[in-house]
Design a protein around this motif. Structure first.
Motif, PDB file in Angstrom:
ATOM      1  N   TYR A   1      42.107  12.572  27.346  1.00 34.09           N
ATOM      2  CA  TYR A   1      42.533  12.874  28.717  1.00 34.09           C
ATOM      3  C   TYR A   1      43.729  13.820  28.718  1.00 34.09           C
ATOM      4  CZ  TYR A   1      39.599   9.016  30.396  1.00 34.09           C
ATOM      5  OH  TYR A   1      38.538   8.194  30.694  1.00 34.09           O
ATOM      6  N   LEU A   2      44.706  13.533  27.874  1.00 42.46           N
ATOM      7  CA  LEU A   2      45.901  14.381  27.811  1.00 42.46           C
ATOM      8  C   LEU A   2      45.548  15.791  27.348  1.00 42.46           C
ATOM      9  CD1 LEU A   2      48.395  11.795  26.298  1.00 42.46           C
ATOM     10  CD2 LEU A   2      48.334  12.628  28.668  1.00 42.46           C
ATOM     11  N   GLU A   3      44.657  15.891  26.374  1.00 41.22           N
ATOM     12  CA  GLU A   3      44.217  17.204  25.899  1.00 41.22           C
ATOM     13  C   GLU A   3      43.495  17.961  27.016  1.00 41.22           C
ATOM     14  OE1 GLU A   3      41.603  19.294  22.327  1.00 41.22           O
ATOM     15  OE2 GLU A   3      41.349  17.157  22.701  1.00 41.22           O
ATOM     16  N   SER A   4      42.671  17.274  27.780  1.00 40.19           N
ATOM     17  CA  SER A   4      41.974  17.902  28.899  1.00 40.19           C
ATOM     18  C   SER A   4      42.965  18.435  29.923  1.00 40.19           C
ATOM     19  CB  SER A   4      41.018  16.900  29.558  1.00 40.19           C
ATOM     20  OG  SER A   4      40.401  17.468  30.695  1.00 40.19           O
ATOM     21  N   ILE A   5      43.979  17.643  30.244  1.00 37.23           N
ATOM     22  CA  ILE A   5      44.998  18.085  31.204  1.00 37.23           C
ATOM     23  C   ILE A   5      45.693  19.338  30.685  1.00 37.23           C
ATOM     24  CG2 ILE A   5      47.189  17.489  32.307  1.00 37.23           C
ATOM     25  CD1 ILE A   5      46.138  14.503  32.206  1.00 37.23           C
ATOM     26  N   LEU A   6      46.037  19.348  29.402  1.00 39.61           N
ATOM     27  CA  LEU A   6      46.693  20.515  28.814  1.00 39.61           C
ATOM     28  C   LEU A   6      45.792  21.750  28.883  1.00 39.61           C
ATOM     29  CD1 LEU A   6      49.011  21.845  27.253  1.00 39.61           C
ATOM     30  CD2 LEU A   6      47.908  21.050  25.142  1.00 39.61           C
TER      31      LEU A   6
ATOM     32  N   ALA B   1      50.640  15.386  46.373  1.00 35.60           N
ATOM     33  CA  ALA B   1      49.402  16.140  46.623  1.00 35.60           C
ATOM     34  C   ALA B   1      48.310  15.801  45.611  1.00 35.60           C
ATOM     35  CB  ALA B   1      49.693  17.636  46.595  1.00 35.60           C
ATOM     36  N   GLY B   2      48.622  14.931  44.636  1.00 39.04           N
ATOM     37  CA  GLY B   2      47.633  14.554  43.627  1.00 39.04           C
ATOM     38  C   GLY B   2      47.594  15.487  42.433  1.00 39.04           C
ATOM     39  N   PHE B   3      48.578  16.370  42.325  1.00 44.41           N
ATOM     40  CA  PHE B   3      48.622  17.300  41.200  1.00 44.41           C
ATOM     41  C   PHE B   3      49.212  16.586  39.983  1.00 44.41           C
ATOM     42  CE2 PHE B   3      49.260  20.756  44.600  1.00 44.41           C
ATOM     43  CZ  PHE B   3      47.899  20.779  44.867  1.00 44.41           C
TER      44      PHE B   3
ATOM     45  N   ILE C   1      39.865  15.385  39.955  1.00 49.03           N
ATOM     46  CA  ILE C   1      38.494  15.902  40.015  1.00 49.03           C
ATOM     47  C   ILE C   1      38.264  16.975  38.958  1.00 49.03           C
ATOM     48  CG2 ILE C   1      38.994  17.606  41.823  1.00 49.03           C
ATOM     49  CD1 ILE C   1      35.733  15.589  41.426  1.00 49.03           C
ATOM     50  N   ASP C   2      39.292  17.755  38.652  1.00 52.05           N
ATOM     51  CA  ASP C   2      39.163  18.777  37.610  1.00 52.05           C
ATOM     52  C   ASP C   2      38.935  18.129  36.248  1.00 52.05           C
ATOM     53  OD1 ASP C   2      39.774  20.777  39.546  1.00 52.05           O
ATOM     54  OD2 ASP C   2      41.914  20.416  39.218  1.00 52.05           O
ATOM     55  N   ILE C   3      39.654  17.045  35.994  1.00 51.13           N
ATOM     56  CA  ILE C   3      39.507  16.325  34.730  1.00 51.13           C
ATOM     57  C   ILE C   3      38.130  15.680  34.656  1.00 51.13           C
ATOM     58  CG2 ILE C   3      40.455  14.480  33.281  1.00 51.13           C
ATOM     59  CD1 ILE C   3      43.159  15.029  34.854  1.00 51.13           C
ATOM     60  N   ALA C   4      37.689  15.080  35.757  1.00 47.60           N
ATOM     61  CA  ALA C   4      36.360  14.461  35.803  1.00 47.60           C
ATOM     62  C   ALA C   4      35.281  15.486  35.492  1.00 47.60           C
ATOM     63  CB  ALA C   4      36.126  13.825  37.172  1.00 47.60           C
ATOM     64  N   THR C   5      35.396  16.660  36.089  1.00 44.76           N
ATOM     65  CA  THR C   5      34.413  17.720  35.853  1.00 44.76           C
ATOM     66  C   THR C   5      34.480  18.197  34.409  1.00 44.76           C
ATOM     67  OG1 THR C   5      34.561  18.408  38.155  1.00 44.76           O
ATOM     68  CG2 THR C   5      33.662  20.007  36.599  1.00 44.76           C
ATOM     69  N   ASP C   6      35.688  18.418  33.912  1.00 43.12           N
ATOM     70  CA  ASP C   6      35.875  18.909  32.544  1.00 43.12           C
ATOM     71  C   ASP C   6      35.307  17.947  31.510  1.00 43.12           C
ATOM     72  OD1 ASP C   6      37.131  20.715  30.513  1.00 43.12           O
ATOM     73  OD2 ASP C   6      38.380  18.945  30.135  1.00 43.12           O
ATOM     74  N   MET C   7      35.526  16.666  31.716  1.00 46.07           N
ATOM     75  CA  MET C   7      35.122  15.670  30.733  1.00 46.07           C
ATOM     76  C   MET C   7      33.756  15.055  31.026  1.00 46.07           C
ATOM     77  SD  MET C   7      38.787  13.834  29.982  1.00 46.07           S
ATOM     78  CE  MET C   7      38.223  13.091  28.438  1.00 46.07           C
ATOM     79  N   ASN C   8      33.187  15.416  32.180  1.00 43.89           N
ATOM     80  CA  ASN C   8      31.899  14.875  32.605  1.00 43.89           C
ATOM     81  C   ASN C   8      31.954  13.345  32.747  1.00 43.89           C
ATOM     82  OD1 ASN C   8      29.277  15.227  33.512  1.00 43.89           O
ATOM     83  ND2 ASN C   8      28.404  14.952  31.478  1.00 43.89           N
TER      84      ASN C   8
ATOM     85  N   ILE D   1      38.193   8.326  35.876  1.00 45.49           N
ATOM     86  CA  ILE D   1      39.372   9.184  35.738  1.00 45.49           C
ATOM     87  C   ILE D   1      40.546   8.570  36.488  1.00 45.49           C
ATOM     88  CG2 ILE D   1      40.336  11.460  36.288  1.00 45.49           C
ATOM     89  CD1 ILE D   1      38.350  11.453  33.931  1.00 45.49           C
ATOM     90  N   SER D   2      40.286   8.008  37.647  1.00 47.76           N
ATOM     91  CA  SER D   2      41.354   7.390  38.439  1.00 47.76           C
ATOM     92  C   SER D   2      42.028   6.267  37.660  1.00 47.76           C
ATOM     93  CB  SER D   2      40.772   6.865  39.751  1.00 47.76           C
ATOM     94  OG  SER D   2      41.769   6.259  40.522  1.00 47.76           O
ATOM     95  N   VAL D   3      41.247   5.422  37.023  1.00 54.58           N
ATOM     96  CA  VAL D   3      41.799   4.321  36.226  1.00 54.58           C
ATOM     97  C   VAL D   3      42.597   4.879  35.050  1.00 54.58           C
ATOM     98  CG1 VAL D   3      41.183   2.416  34.673  1.00 54.58           C
ATOM     99  CG2 VAL D   3      40.028   2.641  36.884  1.00 54.58           C
TER     100      VAL D   3
END
Length: 126
Positions: free
Chosen positions: A10-15, A58-60, A27-34, A40-42
């Motif tokens: 997850y951290l790598e995806s965010i980076l 804003a959820g950023f 939502i970007d992380i969910a899409t990236d990681m499928n 993702i919320s949890v």
């Protein structure tokens, strides 16, 4: 502190996402990681609770210093292993998948030795 492989992912995806997007959202992380949005919320709640990310009104999502350290280390491992496998002739997609698996299992000592060896080997080939 011991961090799980999934949290590292997850951290790598965010980076990675933060390198190509002005802001990162769940939502970007969910899409990236499928993965599903609830999963993702949890995960984001756990990462926030453990001090690896901040989430603004804003959820950023942004990485904290400790989250950035982990993400950067995993990202470096991933890139080096992927590039090395590709250099050895492994198909790009297979190298990508294998790098994802290997990056989590190497000790810091082993990674440093591999990093030095790979750098020397690939530089000698140039």
């Amino acid at each position: 502190m011991q961090i799980h492989e999934s949290a590292e992912d997850y951290l790598e995806s965010i980076l990675r996402l933060s390198k190509v997007r002005p802001v990162v959202r769940s939502i970007d992380i969910a899409t990236d990681m499928n993965y599903s949005k609830p999963s993702i919320s949890v995960a984001m709640k756990n990462l926030r609770t453990n001090g690896f990310i901040d989430v603004d009104d804003a959820g950023f999502i942004t990485l904290t210093d400790s989250g950035m350290k982990i993400a950067s280390d995993i990202y470096e491992r991933h890139q080096l292993i992927r590039d090395w496998l590709t250099y050895l002739g492994v198909d790009k997609e297979i190298a990508e998948d294998d790098a994802c698996k290997i990056e989590h299992t190497l000790s810091p000592e082993t990674f440093e030795v591999l990093k030095e060896h790979i750098s020397e080997t690939m530089n000698d080939a140039d």
